[in-house]
Enzyme design. Structure first.
Site, PDB file in Angstrom:
ATOM      1  N   ILE B  71      15.831  41.333  80.149  1.00  0.00           N
ATOM      2  CA  ILE B  71      16.415  42.515  80.789  1.00  0.00           C
ATOM      3  C   ILE B  71      15.642  42.825  82.063  1.00  0.00           C
ATOM      4  CG2 ILE B  71      17.053  44.951  80.481  1.00  0.00           C
ATOM      5  CD1 ILE B  71      18.420  43.095  78.413  1.00  0.00           C
ATOM      6  N   CYS B 129       4.111  43.653  80.272  1.00  0.00           N
ATOM      7  CA  CYS B 129       4.936  43.331  81.426  1.00  0.00           C
ATOM      8  C   CYS B 129       4.103  42.494  82.397  1.00  0.00           C
ATOM      9  CB  CYS B 129       5.431  44.565  82.151  1.00  0.00           C
ATOM     10  SG  CYS B 129       4.989  46.095  81.361  1.00  0.00           S
ATOM     11  N   THR B 192       8.105  41.132  72.154  1.00  0.00           N
ATOM     12  CA  THR B 192       8.801  39.844  72.006  1.00  0.00           C
ATOM     13  C   THR B 192       7.886  38.652  72.317  1.00  0.00           C
ATOM     14  OG1 THR B 192       9.596  40.058  74.270  1.00  0.00           O
ATOM     15  CG2 THR B 192      11.056  40.802  72.523  1.00  0.00           C
ATOM     16  N   GLY B 243      11.773  41.810  63.759  1.00  0.00           N
ATOM     17  CA  GLY B 243      12.778  41.224  62.879  1.00  0.00           C
ATOM     18  C   GLY B 243      13.156  42.028  61.661  1.00  0.00           C
TER      19      GLY B 243
END
Ligand SMILES: Cc1cc2nc3c(=O)[nH]c(=O)nc-3n(C[C@H](O)[C@H](O)[C@H](O)COP(=O)(O)OP(=O)(O)OC[C@H]3O[C@@H](n4cnc5c(N)ncnc54)[C@H](O)[C@@H]3O)c2cc1C
Ligand SMILES: Cc1cc2nc3c(=O)[nH]c(=O)nc-3n(C[C@H](O)[C@H](O)[C@H](O)COP(=O)(O)OP(=O)(O)OC[C@H]3O[C@@H](n4cnc5c(N)ncnc54)[C@H](O)[C@@H]3O)c2cc1C
Ligand SMILES: Cc1cc2nc3c(=O)[nH]c(=O)nc-3n(C[C@H](O)[C@H](O)[C@H](O)COP(=O)(O)O)c2cc1C
Ligand SMILES: Cc1cc2nc3c(=O)[nH]c(=O)nc-3n(C[C@H](O)[C@H](O)[C@H](O)COP(=O)(O)O)c2cc1C
Ligand code: FES
Ligand code: FES
Lengths: 235, 300, 300, 235
Positions: B71, B129, B192, B243
C-alpha cells in the site's frame, strides 16, 4: 450465506449464477463472493447482472482459481455474499442514456439498463456492446432492450456518438473505457465508468484498490467503482 | 463479559481483541456489520507526518493462505488525520490506538508533538517503514536504531507508546529488549514479512516496489514463535498478531504471551471475524472456568 | 530435453529440479511413482557424524498452507549411511547431493573426511542445526559462525560445497556473502522457518522441542524474496526452494535467481510433483522459445 | 483419481466411503486420501475396510477438517488415493486367529477377517469388538462373521483369552493395544498391532511417523503400520 438457485454455463468460460437474496441493491454495485474457506484467501468482486423477485444474478467469466471454484457451484449449494458494495451508477432522470460495454464488462450494464427503464419507462437507451466473437449474450440483451448495437472483433468505441448532452455508462476493458472517457472529455459528454481493481476488503478499509483521480486517490470499492470519466487518471 | 476485560499498560480493554493497523481504516468502514464499540481496541491506518499517496501499480496479491500488500502507507498526514478522522474515531467507545510511521526520527517527533494535543488510547509506533535517512534501512531491523527512535519518541510524547516490531528484525529478542530498555510501554508484533511474487508472463515483480509485506494465516506459526520468544525476554505487555483468523488462533497467541491480540487480514476474509473471536473467547472462558482471559497469558 | 539441462558449479544437471533434503529419504521411497533418474538431483536426508534417533513426541503438524516438522535429524550416522544407503543411491542416474549437519565444527570436519572417500555429486552443508557448543545457537544465524564452518569444511572436503542457508539468519545477505567469501561453491536456500503451534487443550507446545520448522507453500513469498536478495549479492550459483508446488512456482524462483530449484513439502502433497514440474518447465520453454532454462535465471 | 461410488453416513460421526479401484491390496494396508487442493495440506491415512470386485471401502470417523471434507463427498465425485501403503497384517495359514478392535480401529479388521477366511475357509476367527455405545457396525460384523463378542462401554481386553499359541491382530485406541501387547507378552501369545501416527509422506521418506521399537525407530507408514506386539515400545 445465500442459496444457489442455478449456475448455468452460458458459453466459452462464461457462467450465470443465480442466488436467493432479499435486500436492496443498486445498479452498478457489486458483491464480494466466496464459496471456499481459505484457498484462495480473498473473496471475488462480481457486479450485479440482474436482480428481481428475490433472485440475484451474476454473470462471470472464469479466469482463475476463484471464478473456477464459483463455476463448480450447483443448485442448493451455499455461497457467501458480502455486499452490496460500492456507489453504483447514478439513477438519472435524463431520458436518453448510452450504455457501452465490452467483454465481461457488459455484466453490470444489463441491470443498469433494466433499472433505468424501470424508473423511466419512456427512456431511450442506446446500447453498444463489443465482443471478441459471437456470443449468446447478444440475444440476452436484444430480448431485453431495443437499440442494441453489437460489434464483433472490432472497436465498439468508434460506433458511439459523442455529443455534449450525451450521458454514457461504461464498463469493460481499460483501453475501451479510457477511449470513451477521452472522447467524452473532448465532446463534453458525461461519462460514468465502472473501474476494476484488485480488492481485499471491499469496504474501503485497506486501500488496496485505490484509483488515481484528479481529486486524489479514491477507493474503487467504496468511493467507486463508478467514477466520472473526466475524474479518472489513466496509466 | 468481565472474563474478557484486560488491563494493558494502564488502559482497560473490554476484551483483548483489537483490529490491526491498515486493515480497518479509521474505524468506520465495517459499520454495516457491527458496532465497533464492541471491540477491545482499534488501530488506525498508519499515519505519517506528511500526506502520502502510497504506491503505484498493483497493491495486493494473494499467496497460499497469505496476502502480499504494498500500500505504501497512503494516508492524509497527521494534521488532516487529526481534523478529519480522529474526532470521528473518538465517538467509538473503545481504545483508540494511533499507528504512526516515519522516515526520519524528526518526522516521528513532529508527529508526536501534534498528537500530544489529542485524546487517544495509545500510540503504536510503527518502526518498519523504509528509513530514507539511514539508507533505505528500516528502524525496525537493528536494535540500536529501534532503541534510538523509541527513546526519542518517549521523550516528547505524553501518550503511552507501544512499539510495533518487524518480523524482519535481525534478532527479534534483541530488538524487543532494546525497545523495553528505551522506555517502550508495550510491544506489538508482528508487522508483515518482507516477501515477493513474480509475474512470470511479464518477467517482473508483481509490485512496482519489488518486495511487499506478507500477512495472513500463512505467517501465523512464525509470528506465534516470535511472540513467545519476546514474551520470555521482556516484562512489558505484548499485543500479538499475525494470521489470527479464529478464536483458537487467538488463544494460541494469548498462551504464547500476548495480553491482547490484533486481527488484520482476517477482516478481509470475513468482516465478522473480530466479533466471532470475541464470542469464541467468551464461550471458551465460560466453558473452561477461566475467570479472566489474562490468566492464560504465557501459560505455555 | 536439452532446454532443461543446466550447469551448476561444475556439474551438469539433466534439469533444474532437485528433491529437497528430508523429504525424499535416500532416494528410493518414491520408486512406485517414477524413476528417480528423471530428476535433476536428489538431496539426501540430513546426515550427522553420529547416529541420531530424532525427536520424541509429535513430529509433524499442519498449518495453513504450511507444515511444521520437528524430526530432529534422525539418521544412521555418516558411516552407516555410506555403507547402507550411499551405494544404493549411486545406482540412481542423477546428481547425488549429500546433506550434512553437525553440532560442532569438529563433527562437520570428521563427517567430511569420511565422505572424501565416496563418489557423490556435491555436499549440501546444513548450517541450521542447533549448535550445542555455541550455546544453542545455530551456525546459520550469524555471518561469522557461518563463515567459520564454511571455510573449515572447504579446507578438508574434496567435494564441492553448497551451503544451505537458514531463513532465520539475522541478515540473509550478509551470511550469503560471508559464505561466498569463505569459499562456498554454491548456496541453497531456504531451510525451514523457526515457528510454533500450541495445543490449546493441553496448554503446551505441540512439539516437545517447543519450536519446529515451517515449510510448504505458506513460506514461498518470503523464500522467493530471500533468493532474490541473495542472487543480487553473490556470484556463486543458487538452488532456491521454499514452498515450490507447481512449475509456475519453479519459474518464479528461477527468475528470482535460482539456477536449480528444490522441491520438499510438495512431495507429500502429490508424489508426482517433481515430474509434473519438469514437464511443466519443458512445455514452458518450448512454448516460449526459451532455448535453455538458464536464460531465465535472475531476469527480473 | 478415483470415482466415488457411495459415501453413506453410518451413524454418529462414522461414514462408509466406496470408491472404484482396481489394483492389489493387502489386509491392514491403508491409503492416503485427499479430496481437496491445499487446505488441509496433507492427505489422510485411512485403512482398507473392505475390497471386492473393483470396489474399495473405507470406514472413517469425522474428527477434524480432513475427515469432515471426506464426509461431504457424493457419488460421482473424484477423490485422490495414494497407496496402498504399509506392510499390512500377515497372511497366516494358522487356523485360529483372534481379531480385537476398539472404536474406529475395527475398520481394518473387517477386511482382515474376510481375507483370513478367504485364504482358509475352515479357519476359526474370534472377534472382539469394543464400542462406547451401541453401533450398527456390530451387525455389519455379525452378518459377516460367526464368533463376534461385543463389549459396549467396558473394557474389551478383559474378555480376550490369551494363550501361548494365540495369534491376535489388533487395532484401536493406544491404551487398548498396549494392554493387549502386554498380555500377549506375558502369555507368550503373538500379537500384531496396527499403529496410528501422524503421517506426511506415507512412503517412508519423511520420518514424521516413526514409532519406537526394540529394534530402533521404525517408520509406521512403511515398516508398519503392523508391528509385532513385543517389538513396540509404548509411552
Ligand atoms: C467492482 C468489480 C466488479 C466486477 N464484476 C465482474 C463481473 O460481473 N463478472 C466478471 O466476470 N468479473 C467481474 N469482475 C472481475 C472479477 O472480480 C475477476 O475476474 C475475479 O476476481 C478473478 O478472480 P480469479 O480468482 O478467477 O482470478 P485470479 O487471476 O486467480 O485472481 C487473482 C487476484 O486478482 C484479482 N483479479 C483478477 N482479475 C481481476 C479483475 N479483472 N478485476 C479485479 N480483480 C481481479 C482477484 O480478485 C484475485 O485477488 C469485477 C471486478 C470488480 C473490481
Ligand atoms: C495407518 C492409519 C490408518 C488409519 N485408518 C483409519 C480408518 O480406517 N478410519 C478412520 O476413521 N481413521 C483412520 N486413521 C486415523 C485417521 O487418519 C485420522 O483420524 C485422520 O487423519 C484425521 O484427520 P482430520 O483432518 O479429520 O483431523 P485433524 O485432527 O484435523 O488432523 C490433524 C492432523 O493430525 C493427523 N491425525 C489426527 N488424528 C490422527 C490419527 N488418529 N492417526 C493419524 N493421524 C492423525 C491428521 O492426519 C492431520 O495431519 C488411520 C490412521 C493411520 C495412521
Ligand atoms: C493491507 C494492509 C495494510 C497494512 N497497513 C499497515 C500500516 O499502515 N501500519 C502498520 O503498522 N501495519 C500495517 N499492516 C500490518 C498489519 O497491521 C499486521 O501487522 C499484519 O498484517 C499481520 O497481521 P495479520 O496477519 O492478522 O494481517 C497492514 C497490513 C495489511 C494487510
Ligand atoms: C519433514 C522434513 C524434513 C526435513 N529435513 C531436512 C534435513 O534433514 N536437512 C535439511 O537441510 N533440510 C531439511 N528439511 C528442509 C527442506 O529440505 C527444505 O529446505 C524446506 O522444507 C523448504 O522447502 P519446501 O517448502 O519445499 O519443503 C526438511 C523438511 C521437512 C518438511
Ligand atoms: S478493497 Fe479495501 S479499500 Fe477497496
Ligand atoms: S509418513 Fe513419512 S516416513 Fe512415514
Amino acid at each position: 450465506m445465500a442459496k444457489v438457485k442455478d449456475n448455468v454455463h452460458v458459453h466459452d468460460n462464461i457462467y450465470l449464477l443465480s442466488v436467493e437474496y432479499n435486500g436492496i441493491c443498486k445498479m452498478g454495485q457489486f458483491f464480494m463472493l466466496r464459496c471456499w474457506e481459505l484457498d484462495p484467501l480473498l473473496s471475488r468482486p462480481i457486479s450485479i447482472f440482474d436482480y428481481e423477485d428475490g433472485e440475484l444474478k451474476f454473470l462471470y467469466q472464469v479466469v482463475g482459481k476463484g471464478t473456477e471454484k464459483l463455476s463448480r457451484l450447483v443448485k442448493g449449494d451455499e455461497i457467501t455474499l458480502h455486499g452490496p458494495y460500492g456507489n453504483g451508477f447514478p439513477y438519472l432522470e435524463k431520458c436518453e442514456i448510452t450504455l457501452a460495454g465490452g467483454g465481461i464488462g457488459i455484466a453490470p450494464l444489463f441491470y443498469a439498463g433494466r433499472e433505468l427503464n424501470r424508473i423511466n419507462p419512456n427512456r431511450k437507451l442506446n446500447i453498444f456492446l463489443g465482443f471478441r466473437e459471437k456470443s449468446p449474450l447478444i440475444d440476452v440483451f436484444k430480448e431485453q432492450f431495443q437499440n442494441v448495437i453489437v460489434d464483433i472483433g472490432g472497436v465498439i468505441t468508434d460506433e458511439i456518438i459523442y455529443k455534449k448532452e450525451s450521458v454514457i455508462y461504461t464498463c469493460g476493458p481499460e483501453v475501451m473505457m479510457q477511449k470513451i472517457c477521452e472522447e467524452g472529455m473532448n465532446s463534453g459528454a458525461t461519462v460514468y465508468a465502472s473501474v476494476e481493481k484488485r480488492m481485499a476488503c471491499g469496504v474501503g478499509a485497506c486501500l488496496g484498490c485505490t484509483c488515481k483521480t484528479v481529486n486524489g486517490n479514491k477507493r474503487t470499492c467504496k468511493d467507486g467503482p463508478v467514477f466520472l470519466g473526466d475524474e479518472i487518471i489513466y496509466g | 463479559m468481565d472474563r474478557l476485560k484486560v488491563k494493558f499498560i494502564d488502559r482497560t480493554f473490554k476484551n483483548p481483541v483489537v483490529v490491526a493497523s491498515g486493515t480497518y481504516g479509521y474505524g468506520k468502514d465495517y459499520l454495516d456489520y457491527y458496532d465497533p464499540s464492541l471491540l477491545g481496541g482499534i488501530c488506525s491506518k498508519g499515519i505519517t507526518l506528511h500526506q502520502k499517496s502510497g504506491n503505484k501499480g498493483i497493491r495486493i496479491c494473494e499467496t497460499p493462505s497469505g496476502l502480499l500488500n504494498s500500500i505504501g502507507l497512503e494516508n492524509p498526514g497527521v494534521s488532516k488525520f487529526i481534523d478529519a478522522y480522529l474526532k470521528e474515531m473518538s465517538a467509538i467507545d473503545t481504545v483508540k490506538i494511533i499507528n504512526v510511521g516515519g522516515n526520519t526520527i524528526d518526522e516521528y517527533i513532529k508527529a508526536m508533538e501534534l498528537l500530544n494535543d489529542c485524546e487517544l488510547g495509545l500510540i503504536e509506533l510503527n518502526i518498519s517503514c523504509p528509513n530514507v535517512k539511514e539508507g533505505g534501512m528500516a528502524f525496525g531491523i537493528k536494535a540500536d536504531s529501534a532503541a534510538e527512535v523509541t527513546s526519542k519518541v518517549k521523550k516528547v510524547s505524553r501518550h503511552k507508546i507501544m512499539v510495533k516490531l518487524s518480523p524482519n528484525a535481525e534478532n527479534i529478542i534483541d530488538i524487543a529488549k532494546a525497545c523495553e530498555d528505551s522506555g517502550a510501554d508495550a510491544l506489538s508484533l508482528v508487522n508483515t514479512f518482507q516477501a515477493m511474487a513474480i509475474d512470470i508472463v511479464k518477467k517482473e515483480s508483481v509490485f512496482e516496489n519489488m518486495y511487499a509485506g506478507l500477512s495472513g494465516p500463512a505467517i501465523k506459526p512464525i509470528a506465534l514463535r516470535m511472540v513467545n520468544q519476546v514474551y520470555k525476554n521482556v516484562s512489558i505487555p505484548i499485543m500479538g498478531m499475525g494470521g489470527i483468523t479464529t478464536w483458537q488462533d487467538a488463544v494460541e497467541f494469548i498462551m504464547a504471551g500476548s495480553s491482547c491480540i490484533q486481527i488484520g487480514t482476517a477482516n478481509f476474509i470475513d468482516p465478522m471475524t473480530p466479533i466471532k473471536v470475541i464470542e469464541g473467547l467468551k464461550d471458551y472462558c465460560l466453558g473452561n472456568n477461566i475467570e479472566n482471559i489474562s490468566d492464560l497469558v504465557g501459560v505455555i
